[in-house]
Design an enzyme around this catalytic site. Sequence first.
Site, PDB file in Angstrom:
ATOM      1  N   LYS A  13      29.569   4.408  13.025  1.00 49.81           N
ATOM      2  CA  LYS A  13      30.648   3.397  13.375  1.00 49.81           C
ATOM      3  C   LYS A  13      32.130   3.437  12.872  1.00 49.81           C
ATOM      4  CE  LYS A  13      28.776  -0.224  11.525  1.00 49.81           C
ATOM      5  NZ  LYS A  13      27.652   0.103  10.710  1.00 49.81           N
ATOM      6  N   ARG A  88      27.023  -9.281  10.451  1.00 49.16           N
ATOM      7  CA  ARG A  88      25.799  -8.955  10.185  1.00 49.16           C
ATOM      8  C   ARG A  88      24.557  -9.747  10.142  1.00 49.16           C
ATOM      9  NH1 ARG A  88      27.962  -3.791   7.309  1.00 49.16           N
ATOM     10  NH2 ARG A  88      26.628  -2.994   6.020  1.00 49.16           N
ATOM     11  N   ARG A 127      26.679  12.950   3.390  1.00 49.68           N
ATOM     12  CA  ARG A 127      28.236  12.572   3.338  1.00 49.68           C
ATOM     13  C   ARG A 127      28.737  12.701   2.044  1.00 49.68           C
ATOM     14  NH1 ARG A 127      29.569   6.791   6.484  1.00 49.68           N
ATOM     15  NH2 ARG A 127      28.291   5.984   4.547  1.00 49.68           N
ATOM     16  N   ARG A 160      28.763   8.413  -2.154  1.00 52.44           N
ATOM     17  CA  ARG A 160      28.666   7.064  -2.338  1.00 52.44           C
ATOM     18  C   ARG A 160      27.363   6.749  -2.896  1.00 52.44           C
ATOM     19  NH1 ARG A 160      30.506   4.434   3.309  1.00 52.44           N
ATOM     20  NH2 ARG A 160      28.888   3.152   2.662  1.00 52.44           N
ATOM     21  N   ARG A 171      18.815   0.039   3.020  1.00 55.82           N
ATOM     22  CA  ARG A 171      20.095  -0.329   4.085  1.00 55.82           C
ATOM     23  C   ARG A 171      19.652  -0.438   5.493  1.00 55.82           C
ATOM     24  NH1 ARG A 171      24.938   3.377   2.859  1.00 55.82           N
ATOM     25  NH2 ARG A 171      26.233   1.967   4.154  1.00 55.82           N
TER      26      ARG A 171
HETATM   27  P1  AMP Z   1      29.099  -0.537   4.916  1.00 49.64           P
HETATM   28  O1  AMP Z   1      30.019   0.415   4.680  1.00 49.64           O
HETATM   29  O2  AMP Z   1      29.448  -1.260   6.224  1.00 49.64           O
HETATM   30  O3  AMP Z   1      27.397  -0.006   5.187  1.00 49.64           O
HETATM   31  O4  AMP Z   1      28.938  -1.634   3.854  1.00 49.64           O
HETATM   32  C1  AMP Z   1      28.692  -1.320   2.498  1.00 49.64           C
HETATM   33  C2  AMP Z   1      28.132  -2.456   1.741  1.00 49.64           C
HETATM   34  O5  AMP Z   1      29.233  -3.689   1.957  1.00 49.64           O
HETATM   35  C3  AMP Z   1      26.888  -2.970   2.379  1.00 49.64           C
HETATM   36  O6  AMP Z   1      25.675  -2.513   1.895  1.00 49.64           O
HETATM   37  C4  AMP Z   1      26.889  -4.538   1.801  1.00 49.64           C
HETATM   38  O7  AMP Z   1      26.534  -4.490   0.446  1.00 49.64           O
HETATM   39  C5  AMP Z   1      28.503  -4.720   1.810  1.00 49.64           C
HETATM   40  N1  AMP Z   1      28.777  -5.396   3.177  1.00 49.64           N
HETATM   41  C6  AMP Z   1      29.532  -4.817   4.204  1.00 49.64           C
HETATM   42  N2  AMP Z   1      29.695  -5.579   5.312  1.00 49.64           N
HETATM   43  C7  AMP Z   1      28.938  -6.645   4.855  1.00 49.64           C
HETATM   44  C8  AMP Z   1      29.028  -7.722   5.762  1.00 49.64           C
HETATM   45  N3  AMP Z   1      29.179  -8.216   6.741  1.00 49.64           N
HETATM   46  N4  AMP Z   1      27.967  -8.969   5.017  1.00 49.64           N
HETATM   47  C9  AMP Z   1      27.384  -8.592   3.934  1.00 49.64           C
HETATM   48  N5  AMP Z   1      27.951  -7.563   2.933  1.00 49.64           N
HETATM   49  C10 AMP Z   1      28.346  -6.677   3.710  1.00 49.64           C
END
Ligand code: AMP
Length: 215
Positions: A13, A88, A127, A160, A171
Amino acid sequence: MRVVLLGPPGVGKGTQAARLSALAGIPHVSTGDMLREAVRKGSPLGRSVRGHVDGGTLVPDEVVGEAIADRLDQEDAAAGFLLDGFPRTIEQVEILDRILKRLGVELSAVVALDAPDSVIVRRLAGRRVCPSCWTVYHLESHPPRSAGVCDLCGSALVQRTDDEEEVIRERLRVYAEQTVAVREAYRERGLLRSVDGAGDANEVFRTLRELVARP
Ligand code: AMP
């Protein structure tokens, strides 16, 4: 162009959204990047979400909703935006509905990128990111010229915390549990388009570009 990009973590994404937003001249709004940046800076938002971001669990809807409302109020989002990582949950779909209504705009498309879990785990576990300039590498598909060092700024690359295999599985579980309902909500509204994210990144991008350009 006001697009929501859906898909499990690691499906590509972020990469696709960055390319599409550069092409369309609209901001790429990634809640993951926004929250990680807040954590890095140690801001009040960062301190309140740190445990969730590091542990791979979702930040409370109202917290992320407020952050996204502030971001979409900024001038550069007036002509359009590409949302990556939000909404989400169903509650976040409703939060986004309220923000869009207040701004007097509508979504043009919701694109779901998908790939099997096995592909995702391989991608994420390999990554590496630069903690200084945020350039993203991959041990197999996009290694740095010199092992462990950023090509652009020379910093030591890191993994990360949420890309560790155990956290990835958590996740994906959270994603499957909560986000499937988001997809359904947009399918019911006739906004959802699906793209196979398992293939070559350039091919995925071509498909994506055609999809969002179509009225
Ligand atoms: P991502 O890089 O999109 O996988 O986001 C990393 C982390 O940020 C996730 O594992 C959540 O802890 C938090 N996060 C990102 N976007 C959201 C969202 N829309 N709602 C809740 N937590 C989020």
